[in-house]
Scaffold this motif. Structure first.
Motif, mmCIF file in Angstrom:
data_model
loop_
_atom_site.group_PDB
_atom_site.id
_atom_site.type_symbol
_atom_site.label_atom_id
_atom_site.label_comp_id
_atom_site.label_asym_id
_atom_site.label_seq_id
_atom_site.Cartn_x
_atom_site.Cartn_y
_atom_site.Cartn_z
ATOM 1 N N GLU A 183 -9.648 -11.488 -4.631
ATOM 2 C CA GLU A 183 -9.419 -12.979 -4.650
ATOM 3 C C GLU A 183 -10.378 -13.621 -3.496
ATOM 4 N N LYS A 184 -11.341 -14.393 -3.883
ATOM 5 C CA LYS A 184 -12.275 -14.934 -2.711
ATOM 6 C C LYS A 184 -12.202 -16.540 -3.066
ATOM 7 N N PHE A 185 -12.124 -17.226 -1.898
ATOM 8 C CA PHE A 185 -12.188 -18.690 -2.016
ATOM 9 C C PHE A 185 -13.524 -19.142 -1.338
ATOM 10 N N VAL A 186 -14.271 -19.907 -2.125
ATOM 11 C CA VAL A 186 -15.497 -20.640 -1.635
ATOM 12 C C VAL A 186 -15.587 -21.968 -2.172
ATOM 13 N N ARG A 187 -16.436 -23.045 -1.581
ATOM 14 C CA ARG A 187 -16.581 -24.115 -2.000
ATOM 15 C C ARG A 187 -17.508 -24.087 -3.152
ATOM 16 N N VAL A 188 -18.630 -23.311 -2.880
ATOM 17 C CA VAL A 188 -19.833 -23.244 -3.811
ATOM 18 C C VAL A 188 -19.805 -21.886 -4.402
ATOM 19 N N ALA A 189 -20.015 -21.675 -5.714
ATOM 20 C CA ALA A 189 -20.102 -20.338 -6.333
ATOM 21 C C ALA A 189 -20.860 -19.541 -5.726
ATOM 22 N N HIS A 190 -20.673 -18.118 -5.408
ATOM 23 C CA HIS A 190 -21.513 -17.109 -4.973
ATOM 24 C C HIS A 190 -21.860 -17.412 -3.523
ATOM 25 N N GLN A 191 -21.072 -18.064 -2.796
ATOM 26 C CA GLN A 191 -21.289 -18.072 -1.317
ATOM 27 C C GLN A 191 -20.443 -17.079 -0.729
ATOM 28 N N TRP A 192 -20.469 -16.945 0.906
ATOM 29 C CA TRP A 192 -20.010 -16.318 1.708
ATOM 30 C C TRP A 192 -18.369 -16.768 1.401
ATOM 31 N N PRO A 193 -17.401 -15.824 1.425
ATOM 32 C CA PRO A 193 -16.034 -16.344 1.299
ATOM 33 C C PRO A 193 -15.569 -17.203 2.586
ATOM 34 N N ILE A 194 -14.852 -18.272 2.467
ATOM 35 C CA ILE A 194 -14.333 -18.969 3.481
ATOM 36 C C ILE A 194 -12.930 -17.861 3.833
ATOM 37 N N VAL A 195 -12.346 -17.555 2.818
ATOM 38 C CA VAL A 195 -11.408 -16.204 3.191
ATOM 39 C C VAL A 195 -11.448 -15.443 1.847
ATOM 40 N N ALA A 196 -11.165 -14.128 1.904
ATOM 41 C CA ALA A 196 -10.920 -13.472 0.682
ATOM 42 C C ALA A 196 -9.723 -12.375 0.932
ATOM 43 N N VAL A 197 -9.256 -11.971 -0.059
ATOM 44 C CA VAL A 197 -8.183 -10.830 -0.123
ATOM 45 C C VAL A 197 -8.440 -9.959 -1.188
ATOM 46 N N ALA A 198 -8.356 -8.644 -0.550
ATOM 47 C CA ALA A 198 -8.547 -7.296 -1.483
ATOM 48 C C ALA A 198 -7.256 -6.823 -1.763
ATOM 49 N N ALA A 199 -6.564 -6.627 -2.857
ATOM 50 C CA ALA A 199 -5.210 -6.177 -2.864
ATOM 51 C C ALA A 199 -5.399 -4.959 -3.830
ATOM 52 N N THR A 200 -4.606 -3.763 -3.429
ATOM 53 C CA THR A 200 -4.475 -2.643 -4.362
ATOM 54 C C THR A 200 -3.111 -2.340 -4.321
ATOM 55 N N VAL A 201 -2.202 -2.235 -5.393
ATOM 56 C CA VAL A 201 -0.957 -2.024 -5.508
ATOM 57 C C VAL A 201 -0.580 -0.990 -6.367
ATOM 58 N N ARG A 202 0.375 -0.054 -6.123
ATOM 59 C CA ARG A 202 0.976 0.880 -6.940
ATOM 60 C C ARG A 202 2.252 0.657 -7.473
ATOM 61 N N VAL A 203 2.483 0.185 -8.593
ATOM 62 C CA VAL A 203 3.917 -0.059 -9.000
ATOM 63 C C VAL A 203 4.419 1.158 -9.839
ATOM 64 N N ASP A 204 5.627 1.719 -9.570
ATOM 65 C CA ASP A 204 6.232 2.611 -10.091
ATOM 66 C C ASP A 204 7.899 2.176 -10.740
ATOM 67 N N GLY A 205 8.033 2.121 -11.984
ATOM 68 C CA GLY A 205 9.261 1.475 -12.657
ATOM 69 C C GLY A 205 9.308 0.207 -12.212
ATOM 70 N N GLY A 206 8.790 -0.732 -12.007
ATOM 71 C CA GLY A 206 9.061 -2.106 -11.691
ATOM 72 C C GLY A 206 9.083 -2.185 -10.063
ATOM 73 N N THR A 207 9.193 -1.165 -9.355
ATOM 74 C CA THR A 207 9.053 -1.108 -8.032
ATOM 75 C C THR A 207 7.611 -1.047 -7.390
ATOM 76 N N ILE A 208 7.375 -1.959 -6.150
ATOM 77 C CA ILE A 208 6.041 -1.732 -5.462
ATOM 78 C C ILE A 208 6.382 -0.497 -4.718
ATOM 79 N N ALA A 209 5.707 0.841 -5.057
ATOM 80 C CA ALA A 209 5.772 1.854 -4.289
ATOM 81 C C ALA A 209 4.862 1.935 -2.940
ATOM 82 N N GLU A 210 3.604 1.226 -3.036
ATOM 83 C CA GLU A 210 2.713 1.297 -1.981
ATOM 84 C C GLU A 210 1.786 -0.027 -2.419
ATOM 85 N N ALA A 211 1.192 -0.428 -1.288
ATOM 86 C CA ALA A 211 0.257 -1.649 -1.208
ATOM 87 C C ALA A 211 -0.709 -1.329 -0.202
ATOM 88 N N ARG A 212 -2.089 -1.688 -0.492
ATOM 89 C CA ARG A 212 -3.008 -1.892 0.867
ATOM 90 C C ARG A 212 -3.934 -2.886 0.608
#
Ligand SMILES: Cc1cc2nc3c(=O)[nH]c(=O)nc-3n(C[C@H](O)[C@H](O)[C@H](O)COP(=O)(O)OP(=O)(O)OC[C@H]3O[C@@H](n4cnc5c(N)ncnc54)[C@H](O)[C@@H]3O)c2cc1C
Length: 284
Positions: A183-212
């Protein structure tokens, strides 16, 4: 402005590039795609006497399957990374980040390794590298060593690459069963992010097992949102649980204030974007 005069060498092997680095020492600077270095030279923020161009070293280009990881050569242009089927299959987070990185011209000249070596805290690739647990292969005169993403980013524009070393490739572990969203937040498309977040999540049976989770532009380096990761582990993959965990997104951060937004605004963005990215990655 015009850069100060420099001499130029374009070796065809990593060994020759390392030899040139050893020979010219502090007077030399490596150039990859030049998309960050050339503006620095033009503004005369740096005036090396020698430029060592990695552009003719074929072994530094391309993406290969290495069993439990994919390996991206440091000199692989962003545009190649963004359209590569191995990246799409095993590191979709990187493909998402590259899709919104700069314009097409920069994506064709700028390189994966150059962007990571430059270590701009607003760069789009650092947070995904942290979230994916990437490893950086760095060559020096004594051979190669591997540095985990968590240890690679040292400070503002500073990495674990020594002055006499070259980043040769980045290993990205294949993650089966993980969801990922950038998820990247910019004022103008394709610019440097003002803030961005990269999330990876492993869900097992409806429970979040791990996240980075990696954060962009929330400090002098890309950062892991470890408090969010800890708060998510073992929680149900629901909107309420993710919202509560995302409140920790700013723990341990030190965001800058500039014309794009002050530190408080960035803290707000980090919380919102973390919630969105985790929800999407968890498929909740
Ligand atoms: C207009 C514009 C918009 C941009 N927008 C974005 C954006 O939205 N998001 C984003 O993430 N980036 C953006 N960038 C930066 C882009 O990603 C660059 O490609 C990247 O920062 C540098 O990559 P490069 O290959 O051009 O490296 P260079 O500019 O050649 O080098 C950058 C630095 O890294 C060092 N270096 C390069 N390769 C190596 C190596 N293999 N080993 C050791 N040191 C090395 C160089 O010595 C130099 O100090 C933008 C750039 C421009 C010009």
């Amino acid at each position: 402005m015009i850069p100060a005069a420099f001499d130029y060498v374009a070796p065809t092997s990593v060994e020759d590039a390392l030899a040139a680095l050893a020979q010219y020492g502090d007077d030399a600077k490596i150039i990859a795609g030049g998309q960050s270095l050339l503006p620095v030279l033009r503004m005369r923020l740096n005036a090396p006497e020698w430029i060592i161009d990695l552009g003719k070293i074929e072994s530094l280009r391309g993406i290969r399957d290495d069993g439990d990881a994919i390996v991206v050569g440091a000199m692989t242009p962003h545009a190649v990374v963004g359209s590569d089927p191995l990246v799409a299959e095993h590191a979709a987070l990187i493909a998402q980040a590259v899709e919104h990185l700069a314009d097409a011209q920069v994506r064709h000249r700028g390189t994966f390794g150059g962007a990571l070596a430059h270590a701009d805290p607003a760069g789009d690739l650092g947070a995904p590298a942290l979230a994916l647990g990437a490893e950086f292969v760095i060559a020096g005169s004594g051979g190669s060593r591997t540095v985990a993403a968590d240890d690679f980013f040292v400070d503002l524009f500073e990495t674990a690459i020594g002055e006499d070393e070259i980043l040769t490739e980045v290993r990205i572990p294949k993650r089966t069963g993980w969801g990922a969203t950038y998820e990247k937040f910019v004022r103008v498309a394709h610019q440097w992010p003002i803030v961005a977040v990269a999330a990876t999540v492993r869900v097992d049976g409806g429970t979040i097992a791990e996240a980075r989770i990696g954060l962009t532009n929330m400090g002098s380096t890309p950062l892991r949102a470890r408090a969010v990761e800890d708060a998510l582990a073992g929680q149900p993959a629901t909107a309420d649980a993710v919202r509560a965990a995302a409140e920790h997104a700013t723990d341990g951060t030190n965001p800058p204030s500039d014309l794009n937004g002050d530190a408080d605004y960035r803290r707000h963005l980090a919380t919102v974007l973390t919630r969105r990215a985790v929800l999407a990655a968890a498929g909740a």
